[in-house]
Design a protein around this motif. Structure first.
Motif, PDB file in Angstrom:
ATOM      1  N   ARG A  95       0.805  -1.230   0.000  1.00 45.69           N
ATOM      2  CA  ARG A  95       0.000   0.000   0.000  1.00 45.69           C
ATOM      3  C   ARG A  95       0.839   1.282   0.000  1.00 45.69           C
ATOM      4  O   ARG A  95       0.293   2.367  -0.242  1.00 45.69           O
ATOM      5  CB  ARG A  95      -1.035  -0.006   1.126  1.00 45.69           C
ATOM      6  CG  ARG A  95      -0.491   0.073   2.520  1.00 45.69           C
ATOM      7  CD  ARG A  95      -1.572  -0.300   3.529  1.00 45.69           C
ATOM      8  NE  ARG A  95      -2.690   0.607   3.539  1.00 45.69           N
ATOM      9  CZ  ARG A  95      -2.750   1.710   4.292  1.00 45.69           C
ATOM     10  NH1 ARG A  95      -1.743   2.023   5.074  1.00 45.69           N
ATOM     11  NH2 ARG A  95      -3.809   2.489   4.263  1.00 45.69           N
TER      12      ARG A  95
ATOM     13  N   LEU B 112     -10.929   7.062  -7.886  1.00 42.61           N
ATOM     14  CA  LEU B 112     -11.006   7.062  -6.418  1.00 42.61           C
ATOM     15  C   LEU B 112     -12.455   6.972  -5.949  1.00 42.61           C
ATOM     16  O   LEU B 112     -12.803   6.170  -5.078  1.00 42.61           O
ATOM     17  CB  LEU B 112     -10.351   8.338  -5.891  1.00 42.61           C
ATOM     18  CG  LEU B 112     -10.518   8.697  -4.420  1.00 42.61           C
ATOM     19  CD1 LEU B 112      -9.664   7.772  -3.570  1.00 42.61           C
ATOM     20  CD2 LEU B 112     -10.115  10.135  -4.169  1.00 42.61           C
ATOM     21  N   ASN B 116     -14.473   4.302  -3.780  1.00 45.58           N
ATOM     22  CA  ASN B 116     -14.950   4.702  -2.447  1.00 45.58           C
ATOM     23  C   ASN B 116     -15.538   6.109  -2.511  1.00 45.58           C
ATOM     24  O   ASN B 116     -14.851   7.094  -2.281  1.00 45.58           O
ATOM     25  CB  ASN B 116     -13.783   4.653  -1.456  1.00 45.58           C
ATOM     26  CG  ASN B 116     -14.196   5.091  -0.055  1.00 45.58           C
ATOM     27  OD1 ASN B 116     -15.382   5.164   0.259  1.00 45.58           O
ATOM     28  ND2 ASN B 116     -13.207   5.385   0.775  1.00 45.58           N
ATOM     29  N   ALA B 119     -15.089   8.551   0.444  1.00 49.56           N
ATOM     30  CA  ALA B 119     -13.713   8.861   0.856  1.00 49.56           C
ATOM     31  C   ALA B 119     -13.652  10.187   1.599  1.00 49.56           C
ATOM     32  O   ALA B 119     -14.234  11.179   1.172  1.00 49.56           O
ATOM     33  CB  ALA B 119     -12.801   8.903  -0.367  1.00 49.56           C
ATOM     34  N   GLU B 123      -8.257  10.142   2.832  1.00 44.44           N
ATOM     35  CA  GLU B 123      -8.285   9.126   1.770  1.00 44.44           C
ATOM     36  C   GLU B 123      -8.160   9.762   0.400  1.00 44.44           C
ATOM     37  O   GLU B 123      -7.527   9.210  -0.510  1.00 44.44           O
ATOM     38  CB  GLU B 123      -9.582   8.317   1.854  1.00 44.44           C
ATOM     39  CG  GLU B 123      -9.631   7.411   3.068  1.00 44.44           C
ATOM     40  CD  GLU B 123     -11.036   6.954   3.402  1.00 44.44           C
ATOM     41  OE1 GLU B 123     -11.226   5.744   3.554  1.00 44.44           O
ATOM     42  OE2 GLU B 123     -11.940   7.809   3.524  1.00 44.44           O
ATOM     43  N   GLU B 126      -4.543  10.732  -0.069  1.00 41.74           N
ATOM     44  CA  GLU B 126      -3.740   9.548  -0.342  1.00 41.74           C
ATOM     45  C   GLU B 126      -4.029   9.015  -1.752  1.00 41.74           C
ATOM     46  O   GLU B 126      -3.121   8.646  -2.489  1.00 41.74           O
ATOM     47  CB  GLU B 126      -4.045   8.480   0.720  1.00 41.74           C
ATOM     48  CG  GLU B 126      -3.051   7.335   0.734  1.00 41.74           C
ATOM     49  CD  GLU B 126      -3.376   6.304   1.807  1.00 41.74           C
ATOM     50  OE1 GLU B 126      -3.891   6.681   2.876  1.00 41.74           O
ATOM     51  OE2 GLU B 126      -3.105   5.119   1.553  1.00 41.74           O
ATOM     52  N   GLY B 127      -5.306   9.017  -2.112  1.00 44.98           N
ATOM     53  CA  GLY B 127      -5.693   8.499  -3.429  1.00 44.98           C
ATOM     54  C   GLY B 127      -5.178   9.342  -4.575  1.00 44.98           C
ATOM     55  O   GLY B 127      -4.995   8.847  -5.688  1.00 44.98           O
TER      56      GLY B 127
END
Lengths: 304, 156
Positions: A95, B112, B116, B119, B123, B126-127
């Motif tokens: 990840r 993304l 999700n 999100a 998130e 991060e995505g």
């Protein structure tokens, strides 16, 4: 400009690579190979497109071992609940690799065979006793994953061989693992130091352990003497720190843009202790299921 | 070499170099210049497209490996001349400055939110970590994606 050979099956790819020994470069996800071609680091006459070999992609659980096909995408590993349960270090390494886009393209076999010293997957796989399956003109052979690496960008694979899978040992009851890393940036960066640890326990006593490192030696390093420091003990700060000191002594980092050799050695000494601790918390059931480790291993309420 | 693929629901057939990237095929052979030529090393994300619904950096995608596949570029996210919901949210939120990262950002955000829609900010950051905005206009980009995520979650 290289030509492209598209095999129908594995035997075709192996035969072609044997016939064009040293001139044919296999391409899986392409995230390393296309860069190598562009900057002239690789100058093959042929590219061999592995993407049609669908049998080499995917995860297989047989109740005991976990077989990860070489063409399995990093993103597939990252999102798999069964891998997370059996081998949390492997999911944690997956990840943090590159970006979503890179993980969607890159394969575990490519990450291994490109043999970049900072590659994330090898240490995580090594602490789960990964066995590499290699196909060649005379059939298959198996070797421990650590025997596959011979130097930066170099493996022990013959010209006519391909890695087809890595197989992880069955997780024991009361075992746990974890992957931590130090980077300059939190995302889209290569590991300055990467550390994986796995422990098995009986009660509070460690009955087996593994410690592996990346980005601090020419090849990913399984450090047996570091793991031995915690076996037979209840994992205490003292034994974890002793293991970490042994790991720091065993590695041979270089100085580059991601840190000096001395800094990296000190980071190894810190991260190994944290990784063992988190692996131990997982083994003893004190770590909540499904919760990833903070990537630098700092637990809440503790200082960095 | 012969390459057949579907881009934004339209079928294409072209002769392309064996080592051509998907990015050069999209831009030079198909004239779809919404997808941007950025770093060419997979770091900046300006060339992000969807292949069979999953986000890839088209600069590192060997075109031949997408043989028969379905590609969606930023041009494919709207319909009938109307902007897609993420594109419209980017406009509303002022989430584009120079605009160069915007197509890749929007396609990555589409991937993304499909994965999700709920999100949260962390998130989303991060995505979208694989998409660099050199104007550093990230806050408004995150706001736009959050807004679409909320709308899509409410609609389902």
């Amino acid at each position: 400009m290289p030509e492209l050979y598209v095999p129908a099956q594995l035997e075709d790819a192996l035969g072609f690579m044997g016939e064009h020994a040293g001139l044919a470069l296999p391409v899986a996800g392409g995230t390393d190979v296309l860069i190598d071609l562009r900057i002239g680091r690789a100058t093959p006459k042929w590219l061999v497109d592995l993407s049609p070999l669908e049998a080499l992609a995917g995860l297989a659980f047989d109740g005991e071992t976990l077989r990860i096909g070489a063409l399995t995408r990093i993103r597939t590993i990252e999102l798999d609940a069964e891998v997370a349960r059996r081998a949390p270090a492997v999911v944690e390494a997956a990840r943090v690799l590159g970006s979503v886009q890179i993980r969607t393209m890159a394969t575990v076999g490519g990450n291994i065979c490109h043999a970049t010293p900072s590659a994330e997957m090898p240490p995580a796989l090594l602490v789960h006793d990964a066995v590499a399956t290699v196909a060649g003109p005379d059939g298959e052979r198996s070797l421990s994953l650590s025997e596959l690496f011979s130097g930066p960008g170099k493996t022990t694979l013959e010209n006519s061989e391909l890695l087809t899978a890595v197989t992880l040992r069955a997780p024991k009851e009361r075992s746990g693992s974890c992957y931590l890393r130090q980077t300059v940036r939190w995302s889209m960066d290569l590991a300055g130091v990467g550390v994986a640890a796995a422990v098995e326990t009986d009660g509070a006593v460690v009955t087996g352990a593994r410690v592996a490192l990346c980005a601090v030696a020419p090849v990913p390093l399984l450090v047996a003497e570091a793991a031995d420091a915690v076996v037979g003990t209840e994992l205490t700060t003292e034994t974890a720190v002793e293991a970490a000191a042994r790991a720091a002594a065993a590695c041979s980092p270089i100085t580059d843009a991601r840190g000096t050799a001395e800094y990296r050695r000190q980071v190894v000494a810190v991260l190994v202790a944290r990784a063992l601790r988190i692996a131990w918390l997982r083994a003893t059931g004190e770590w909540p299921a499904g919760v990833p480790a903070p990537i630098n291993g700092v637990l809440s309420g503790e200082g960095a | 070499m012969r390459l057949e693929l579907t881009v934004n629901r339209d079928p294409y057939r072209r002769e392309v170099a064996p080592d051509a990237s998907l990015l050069t095929v999209l831009r030079d052979d198909l004239g779809l210049t919404g997808t941007k030529w950025g770093c060419m090393t997979g770091d900046c994300g300006a060339c992000t497209v969807l292949v069979d619904g999953e986000p890839v950096v088209s600069c590192l995608q060997l075109a031949q490996q997408v043989q028969g596949g379905e590609v969606t570029t930023v041009e494919g996210l709207g319909r009938d001349g109307e902007l897609g919901d993420i594109q419209a949210a980017f406009v509303r939120n002022g989430a584009a400055q120079c605009g160069f990262c915007t197509p890749g950002m929007i396609v990555a955000a589409e991937a993304l939110l499909r994965h999700n829609a709920a999100a949260g900010e962390a998130e989303i950051r991060e995505g979208l970590a694989g998409n660099l905005c050199r104007c550093t206009g990230y806050n408004k980009i995150v706001d736009a994606v959050l807004e679409v995520g909320r709308a899509r979650s409410a609609a389902t």
